[in-house]
Write a protein that holds these residues in place. Sequence first.
Motif, PDB file in Angstrom:
ATOM      1  N   CYS A 176      64.600  34.999  67.859  1.00  9.81           N
ATOM      2  CA  CYS A 176      66.170  36.512  67.681  1.00  9.81           C
ATOM      3  C   CYS A 176      66.457  35.731  67.505  1.00  9.81           C
ATOM      4  O   CYS A 176      67.441  35.211  69.155  1.00  9.81           O
ATOM      5  CB  CYS A 176      65.804  37.092  68.625  1.00  9.81           C
ATOM      6  SG  CYS A 176      67.458  38.296  68.324  1.00  9.81           S
ATOM      7  N   ARG A 177      68.352  35.339  66.651  1.00  9.43           N
ATOM      8  CA  ARG A 177      68.697  34.568  67.030  1.00  9.43           C
ATOM      9  C   ARG A 177      70.127  35.185  67.828  1.00  9.43           C
ATOM     10  O   ARG A 177      71.196  34.518  68.411  1.00  9.43           O
ATOM     11  CB  ARG A 177      69.094  34.441  65.730  1.00  9.43           C
ATOM     12  CG  ARG A 177      70.535  35.049  64.198  1.00  9.43           C
ATOM     13  CD  ARG A 177      70.258  34.348  63.449  1.00  9.43           C
ATOM     14  NE  ARG A 177      69.637  33.437  62.641  1.00  9.43           N
ATOM     15  CZ  ARG A 177      70.619  31.847  61.939  1.00  9.43           C
ATOM     16  NH1 ARG A 177      71.043  32.207  62.226  1.00  9.43           N
ATOM     17  NH2 ARG A 177      69.167  31.787  61.162  1.00  9.43           N
ATOM     18  N   THR A 178      69.952  36.159  68.108  1.00  6.45           N
ATOM     19  CA  THR A 178      71.005  37.092  69.035  1.00  6.45           C
ATOM     20  C   THR A 178      70.985  37.437  69.834  1.00  6.45           C
ATOM     21  O   THR A 178      72.262  36.913  70.417  1.00  6.45           O
ATOM     22  CB  THR A 178      70.500  38.961  68.148  1.00  6.45           C
ATOM     23  OG1 THR A 178      70.931  38.923  66.466  1.00  6.45           O
ATOM     24  CG2 THR A 178      71.762  39.399  69.134  1.00  6.45           C
ATOM     25  N   CYS A 179      69.634  37.144  70.336  1.00  2.38           N
ATOM     26  CA  CYS A 179      69.795  36.881  72.121  1.00  2.38           C
ATOM     27  C   CYS A 179      68.841  36.273  72.269  1.00  2.38           C
ATOM     28  O   CYS A 179      68.603  35.411  74.012  1.00  2.38           O
ATOM     29  CB  CYS A 179      68.415  38.366  72.511  1.00  2.38           C
ATOM     30  SG  CYS A 179      66.886  37.869  72.111  1.00  2.38           S
ATOM     31  N   GLN A 180      68.670  34.969  71.813  1.00  2.77           N
ATOM     32  CA  GLN A 180      68.344  33.981  71.953  1.00  2.77           C
ATOM     33  C   GLN A 180      69.145  31.837  71.811  1.00  2.77           C
ATOM     34  O   GLN A 180      69.576  31.871  70.661  1.00  2.77           O
ATOM     35  CB  GLN A 180      66.263  33.422  71.424  1.00  2.77           C
ATOM     36  CG  GLN A 180      65.832  33.984  72.237  1.00  2.77           C
ATOM     37  CD  GLN A 180      64.197  33.654  71.327  1.00  2.77           C
ATOM     38  OE1 GLN A 180      63.640  34.567  70.398  1.00  2.77           O
ATOM     39  NE2 GLN A 180      63.630  32.201  71.258  1.00  2.77           N
ATOM     40  N   ARG A 181      69.958  31.726  73.016  1.00  2.00           N
ATOM     41  CA  ARG A 181      70.758  31.221  72.765  1.00  2.00           C
ATOM     42  C   ARG A 181      70.184  29.958  72.628  1.00  2.00           C
ATOM     43  O   ARG A 181      69.736  29.740  73.453  1.00  2.00           O
ATOM     44  CB  ARG A 181      71.889  31.613  73.158  1.00  2.00           C
ATOM     45  CG  ARG A 181      72.739  32.905  72.942  1.00  2.00           C
ATOM     46  CD  ARG A 181      73.478  33.060  71.166  1.00  2.00           C
ATOM     47  NE  ARG A 181      73.392  34.099  71.127  1.00  2.00           N
ATOM     48  CZ  ARG A 181      74.691  34.968  70.654  1.00  2.00           C
ATOM     49  NH1 ARG A 181      75.757  34.345  71.806  1.00  2.00           N
ATOM     50  NH2 ARG A 181      74.935  35.854  70.287  1.00  2.00           N
TER      51      ARG A 181
END
Length: 231
Positions: A226-231
Amino acid sequence: DGPVLICHLGMSGSFRVETAGSSEVPGSFHQERSKIAAHDHVVFDVTSRKGVRSSIIFNDPRRFGFMLFAEGAPDTHPMLAGLGIEPTGNALDGPLLASLLKDRRSPLKTALLDQRLIAGLGNIYVSEALWRAGLSPLREAGTIAGSAKKAKGQSERLAEAIRSVIADAIAAGGSSLRDYVQADGSLGYFQHSFAVYDREGEPCQKPGCRGHVERIVQSGRSTFYCRTCQR
């Protein structure tokens, strides 16, 4: 003190136990096992103290597995000597993980799949661990190996995520996707707990996250994140 038998299941290998007088294999297989004798490559005939005869059979349709005898300490054998640390237990902690990834510029997921660093981490569990840790599979591996407080927190978080994913998978009996089954033929159930693997397009399960699971390809392997919560 004698030779040690080293076995590798490859992609489709499995052991089954058959008791004399019965042709049934205990458990239920995810895919029906081949009955062709050519796929039964090794058979160990054993007798219990009570006189019950059984056969332990190594079956491998795709023939990627192997067996060999090793003299001396097995961990010095060329097939094992180059393997990294085991991902189970508390030996794999934040500082050790940071030292393994220091100065590595490859993507984080690619580095974690390097068996010379950590032995036994596969494609599925790396994807799941990175999701739990909130770290992108695309970031440079060395970015979580710095001395800054943020980097230390990330390496600790990832080490804990790796240990917990493996522990949960073992408790669930593994992940049955195609060929994997347990020694008694029964299925593993960890695949029912996947948060991101093989869930492309589904909403992210992390509380408060509004992102969706995406699939990309890294080094020829599918990555789900998930690009939103995985940075």
